[in-house]
Design a protein around this motif. Structure first.
Motif, PDB file in Angstrom:
ATOM      1  N   THR A 137       0.835  -1.203   0.000  1.00  0.00           N
ATOM      2  CA  THR A 137       0.000   0.000   0.000  1.00  0.00           C
ATOM      3  C   THR A 137       0.870   1.255   0.000  1.00  0.00           C
ATOM      4  N   PRO A 140       3.556   0.821  -3.844  1.00  0.00           N
ATOM      5  CA  PRO A 140       2.954  -0.118  -4.785  1.00  0.00           C
ATOM      6  C   PRO A 140       3.897  -0.625  -5.871  1.00  0.00           C
ATOM      7  N   CYS A 169      -2.559  -9.885  -3.943  1.00  0.00           N
ATOM      8  CA  CYS A 169      -2.244  -8.450  -3.762  1.00  0.00           C
ATOM      9  C   CYS A 169      -0.898  -8.093  -4.389  1.00  0.00           C
TER      10      CYS A 169
END
Length: 174
Positions: A137, A140, A169
Motif C-alpha cells: 500500500t 505499490p 495483492c
C-alpha cells in the motif's frame, strides 16, 4: 537494486511459548540462513510488543492468550535469530502491522530505481500478511517477496490462505 529483508516477530512466544507451533519451530534455522544472505544494514525486524494490560485491549479480548509482554522471555527474539540480527534495525509494534516500519522503508528507498523487500517470519496469516499489505500500500511499485519456506502460520491451512491473499495483492511468493 536495493534489496531489504524484514524478519517478522521471530519471538519465543510464537515459536515455543504461549502461541508456539511445531511449524514455527521448524523455520528457525531457515530464517537464520536467510538473514545471513543479507548485509546487516539491509535487515529490519519487528517485535510484537504488549504491556501487562494486554487482556484489556481489543486484541486481548479477541485472542485472550497473554504473549510478547515487553521484558519477558516470550517477548525476546529467539536466541539464534537474535544473534544473526545483531546490528539490524528492530521495530517494536503493538499491533499486527507496523506503519512505522512501512514509513521507515519508504524513506529508506526514496530515489532507488528498483527495490525488493523480502519478508520472513511469524505468523504468516496475521503479522506477515499485515506487513506485506502495508508495504504494498505504501510502496505499490516495490517488489514485495515472501519466502514461504521461512514463514509459518497459526495452522498450515491459514498459512496457505495468507500466501494466496498476498499473491492476489501482487506480492511474490517463493
Amino acid at each position: 537494486m536495493k534489496k531489504l529483508l524484514v524478519v517478522i516477530d521471530m519471538q519465543n512466544d510464537f515459536i515455543d511459548g504461549a502461541l508456539g507451533t511445531k511449524e514455527a519451530e521448524a523455520i528457525v534455522d531457515r530464517v537464520v540462513e536467510k538473514i545471513k544472505e543479507y548485509p546487516k544494514d539491509c535487515i529490519y525486524a519487528t517485535r510484537d510488543t504488549h504491556g501487562s494490560n494486554y487482556l484489556e485491549t481489543q486484541e486481548g479480548k479477541l485472542l485472550p492468550v497473554v504473549h510478547c509482554v515487553e521484558g519477558t522471555r516470550g517477548w525476546e527474539i529467539q536466541e539464534k535469530v537474535a544473534k544473526e540480527l545483531s546490528g539490524a534495525v528492530v521495530v517494536n509494534k503493538d499491533t499486527f502491522g507496523s506503519q512505522a516500519l512501512a514509513d521507515m522503508l519508504y524513506f529508506e528507498t526514496i530515489g532507488q530505481d528498483e527495490v525488493e523487500i523480502e519478508l520472513v517470519g511469524l505468523c504468516t496469516d496475521i503479522c506477515v500478511v499485515s506487513n506485506a499489505i502495508l508495504l504494498k500500500t505504501r510502496m505499490p511499485e516495490v517488489k514485495v517477496i515472501i519466502d514461504a519456506s521461512c514463514c509459518a502460520g497459526v495452522t498450515p491451512e491459514s498459512h496457505a490462505a495468507a500466501l494466496t491473499t498476498m499473491q492476489m495483492c501482487q506480492c511474490v511468493i517463493k
